[in-house]
Scaffold this motif. Structure first.
Motif, PDB file in Angstrom:
ATOM      1  N   VAL A   7       1.002  -1.335   0.193  1.00 16.96           N
ATOM      2  CA  VAL A   7      -0.188   0.008  -0.051  1.00 16.96           C
ATOM      3  C   VAL A   7       0.999   1.072  -0.263  1.00 16.96           C
ATOM      4  O   VAL A   7       0.388   1.813  -0.694  1.00 16.96           O
ATOM      5  N   TRP A  33       3.674   1.645  -1.149  1.00 19.49           N
ATOM      6  CA  TRP A  33       4.532   1.509  -2.165  1.00 19.49           C
ATOM      7  C   TRP A  33       3.719   2.070  -3.237  1.00 19.49           C
ATOM      8  O   TRP A  33       4.384   2.319  -4.557  1.00 19.49           O
ATOM      9  N   ALA A  34       2.456   1.602  -3.088  1.00 25.98           N
ATOM     10  CA  ALA A  34       1.575   2.128  -4.272  1.00 25.98           C
ATOM     11  C   ALA A  34       1.438   3.971  -4.531  1.00 25.98           C
ATOM     12  O   ALA A  34       1.393   4.244  -5.516  1.00 25.98           O
ATOM     13  N   PHE A  35       2.251   4.955  -3.368  1.00 22.19           N
ATOM     14  CA  PHE A  35       1.600   6.542  -3.543  1.00 22.19           C
ATOM     15  C   PHE A  35       3.250   6.837  -4.448  1.00 22.19           C
ATOM     16  O   PHE A  35       4.158   6.124  -3.608  1.00 22.19           O
ATOM     17  N   PRO A  36       3.350   7.412  -4.682  1.00 20.51           N
ATOM     18  CA  PRO A  36       4.495   8.334  -5.721  1.00 20.51           C
ATOM     19  C   PRO A  36       4.657   8.927  -4.985  1.00 20.51           C
ATOM     20  O   PRO A  36       4.316   9.625  -3.769  1.00 20.51           O
ATOM     21  N   PRO A  37       6.285   8.553  -5.055  1.00 20.27           N
ATOM     22  CA  PRO A  37       7.314   8.806  -3.803  1.00 20.27           C
ATOM     23  C   PRO A  37       6.750  10.112  -2.610  1.00 20.27           C
ATOM     24  O   PRO A  37       6.546  10.499  -1.961  1.00 20.27           O
ATOM     25  N   LEU A  38       6.788  11.334  -3.960  1.00 17.07           N
ATOM     26  CA  LEU A  38       6.724  12.756  -2.951  1.00 17.07           C
ATOM     27  C   LEU A  38       5.751  12.794  -2.730  1.00 17.07           C
ATOM     28  O   LEU A  38       5.020  13.694  -0.677  1.00 17.07           O
ATOM     29  N   LEU A  39       4.998  12.203  -3.210  1.00 14.99           N
ATOM     30  CA  LEU A  39       3.137  12.583  -2.750  1.00 14.99           C
ATOM     31  C   LEU A  39       2.460  11.901  -1.200  1.00 14.99           C
ATOM     32  O   LEU A  39       2.268  13.020  -1.480  1.00 14.99           O
ATOM     33  N   LEU A  40       3.044  11.039  -0.870  1.00 17.64           N
ATOM     34  CA  LEU A  40       2.252  10.791  -0.212  1.00 17.64           C
ATOM     35  C   LEU A  40       2.747  11.944   0.655  1.00 17.64           C
ATOM     36  O   LEU A  40       2.797  12.212   2.109  1.00 17.64           O
TER      37      LEU A  40
END
Lengths: 301, 335
Positions: free
Chosen positions: A135, A137-144
């Motif tokens: 889960v 990992w599913a977020f684009p890195p900087l977005l989270l």
């Protein structure tokens, strides 16, 4: 590069020995990278003694003075409220370093622990931890990180939380894979036969074997933590504005880009060379310690 | 193949649910009442009480949670404070600009990274390798927002070659500059506008693509290095195939699998990078929309953008997996 040399060796056994002797020469990467990182540590640690001015001392009479190089007190010029750029860079190094080190340590401890548990117990524990990894990992890195800062608000604690959230998973994935194969090894069986508890086996027998990979991942995680911290500060989502950081200096610089180039140039150079140094160091360390990671650590994310 | 696809689709459903749950938790972890956050500053206490009721905030947690999930699945993220339009509409208008920028960045990254990686990998420790590795390190170490600012400073400001912000020069677009601007202008026969669009996209695309270029270069290099010593390469050479054909046909084709994988994984970095690069270049995409939404505390818009970005990323990864399954049939059955 060790892998490359190894591959070359396999194909041309005659030259193998000579090729192998070149290996110590690959250390310049480590030396150069290490020197840059060491400079950063010294600059950050000794900021109060090395910086010629108070980083927050304002003087509107001296606002936006161009770099005076060695001819005046404000070596790299001043910003829009007359603060000394050179001094702020020292304090910025301190902030970047403290945040990056804390992020790397915290995410390393969380990631390696969860990865070791996940790989060692397998089964349902593994499934749950891996779902969590999937889960995040599913977020684009900087977005989270941006989302966390946007909802929870600015501040050092939230910033570290935001950066850790994304970084523990790379440790976790690698640690899990290694723990999965370690759990079937003889020394683990032997420990179990001797009556060691699961906790003891994980702490004393599994985790020490995960250390080398964790160091390599940690270096790359540090580089990406510094970039992300700067990016968040640049967007105004980092630490509070009174703390000088390279990212927020850059954000100021963007405002005055058409008149005062020095505001944006120097903090950016600092970020670039710091990250370059850490990446060089990480690359060198990986070649030495853990060539298997060659593909996974791209230095970003 | 159908079974594999089905398994993969079913596999993403729990991930999507969990992502949405995480965002829900994040909204609820925010300091203060969500009603305070989700209403504008001018709301009276009566408005807040009414909104609490309307949004079901006086309901038990699990009711709120299921309602949120259902709304998200329906594509209903509420109404943006700032634009007074449904969030999904606002994002939909901005999305093409982001996709256009991402595609051009990816093309630049591949066009530079792939040949550099192949040249470097074909002759390890040569000058080509050193040059390639320099670009590789440059790419992965360069913060894209600073590179963007420097490009504006030098190329747009000092040299005055290219425009520094936006998608088009005012007036040339003749009306709307939303949608896939460059392609749409070409199709409409407005070549002036298309050329103007190209001039505007170069700097942000270079700033955004540099990272990816470095990554692609490094992965290609190590993949080519590995493939170079395979038997079929030696066979091809022994047959007298020209060296360039060996390199670009035999080696590169086999080195592409890891390159596709890593490039796919790094698309997430590219997507997040677009948030910040769009802000630097005032590019009217969904990334700069997110940042301005954060600045104006437009919480429904923030929530919607975050979820849509993440779903897009999940979709991209899904497609890469499928593509990967096609390129390398072993993936489908293995695991």
């Amino acid at each position: 590069m060790a892998v490359d040399v190894a591959v070359a060796d396999a194909a041309r056994p005659v030259r193998a020995r000579r090729r192998f002797a070149i290996r110590p020469l690959l250390k310049p990467k480590i030396v150069l990278g290490g020197a840059i990182v060491l400079t950063l540590i010294v600059a950050g640690a000794l900021a109060p003694w090395l910086a010629p001015f108070d980083p927050n001392a304002q003087n509107l009479d001296l606002a936006l003075k161009p770099p005076q190089w060695l001819l005046g007190p404000h070596v790299l010029g001043t910003d829009a409220v007359g603060r000394d750029i050179f001094s702020r860079l020292f304090y910025g190094a301190r902030v970047s370093l403290v945040i990056a080190v804390m992020v790397v340590l915290i995410s390393g401890v969380i990631g390696v622990t969860l990865g070791a548990i996940s790989g060692y117990f397998a089964g349902i524990v593994d499934f749950l931890i891996q779902k969590l990894v999937e889960v995040v990992w599913a977020f684009p890195p900087l977005l989270l990180a941006i989302a966390i800062m946007a909802f929870l608000g600015q501040g050092l604690r939230n910033l570290i939380l935001a950066l850790v959230m994304q970084r523990w998973i790379s440790y976790c994935r690698v640690a899990r894979g290694q723990a999965l194969s370690l759990r079937t090894r003889e020394f683990v069986d032997a420990a179990r036969a001797l009556g060691a508890s699961n906790t003891r086996i994980i702490v004393r027998h599994i985790v020490p074997n995960l250390f080398q990979s964790a160091v390599v991942i940690g270096t790359f995680a540090m580089a990406s933590a510094i970039i992300s911290e700067a990016a968040l500060s640049f967007l105004g989502l980092g630490v509070p504005p009174e703390i000088p950081t390279w990212g927020s200096m850059l954000a100021d610089g963007r405002t005055y880009i058409s008149t005062s180039w020095w505001l944006a140039l120097f903090p950016g150079l600092c970020i670039f060379f710091t990250v370059l140094g850490i990446n060089l160091l990480g690359d060198g360390l990986r070649d030495l310690l853990d060539p298997r990671l060659k593909r996974s650590g791209t230095g970003m994310g | 193949m159908a079974g594999y696809l089905l398994r993969r689709v079913i596999g993403t459903i729990p991930v999507i649910l969990l992502i949405t749950s995480l965002v829900f938790l994040l909204i609820h972890a925010a300091p203060g009442d969500p009603a305070d956050l989700l209403l504008s500053d001018q709301a009276t206490s009566q408005d807040i009480a009414e909104a609490r009721h309307r949004w079901g905030l006086d309901q038990p947690f699990y009711v709120q949670y299921s309602r949120f999930i259902v709304n998200v699945l329906k594509g209903d993220f509420g109404t943006s404070f700032r634009y007074s339009d449904p969030v999904i509409t606002v994002i939909g208008e901005r999305l093409p600009a982001t996709i256009e920028l991402a595609i051009v960045s990816l093309l630049i990254a591949i066009a530079l990274g792939l040949p550099l990686g192949v040249w470097a990998g074909a002759k390890p420790n040569s000058w080509a390798d050193n040059l390639g590795s320099f670009f590789g390190f440059f790419g992965i170490s360069m913060p894209n927002f600073w590179f963007g600012i420097m490009l504006i400073l030098v190329v747009a400001g000092y040299l005055n070659w290219l425009p520094s912000s936006g998608r088009s020069t005012y007036g040339i677009a003749r009306g709307s500059e939303t949608g896939f601007y460059i392609v749409a202008s070409l199709l409409a026969g407005n070549f002036l506008a298309a050329w103007d669009g190209v001039r505007h996209i170069i700097l942000p695309a270079v700033a955004l693509g540099t990272n990816m270029m470095g990554i692609i270069m490094r992965v290609t290099r190590s993949a080519v290095l590995e493939v170079m010593h395979e038997d079929f390469v030696r066979t091809a050479r022994a047959k007298g195939v020209a060296e360039s054909t060996v390199l670009w046909r035999h080696v590169l084709r086999n080195a592409l699998v890891p390159v596709i994988t890593v490039a796919g994984l790094e698309l997430g970095t590219l997507l997040s990078g677009s948030i910040i690069v769009e802000t630097v270049f005032a590019w009217p995409g969904s990334g700069s929309l997110l940042i301005s939404a954060i600045e104006s505390r437009d919480y429904p818009l923030i929530t919607g953008t975050v979820i849509i970005y993440t779903l897009a990323f999940v979709a991209i990864n899904f497609m890469i997996d499928i593509l990967y399954g096609f390129v390398d049939p072993r993936i489908r059955f293995g695991k």
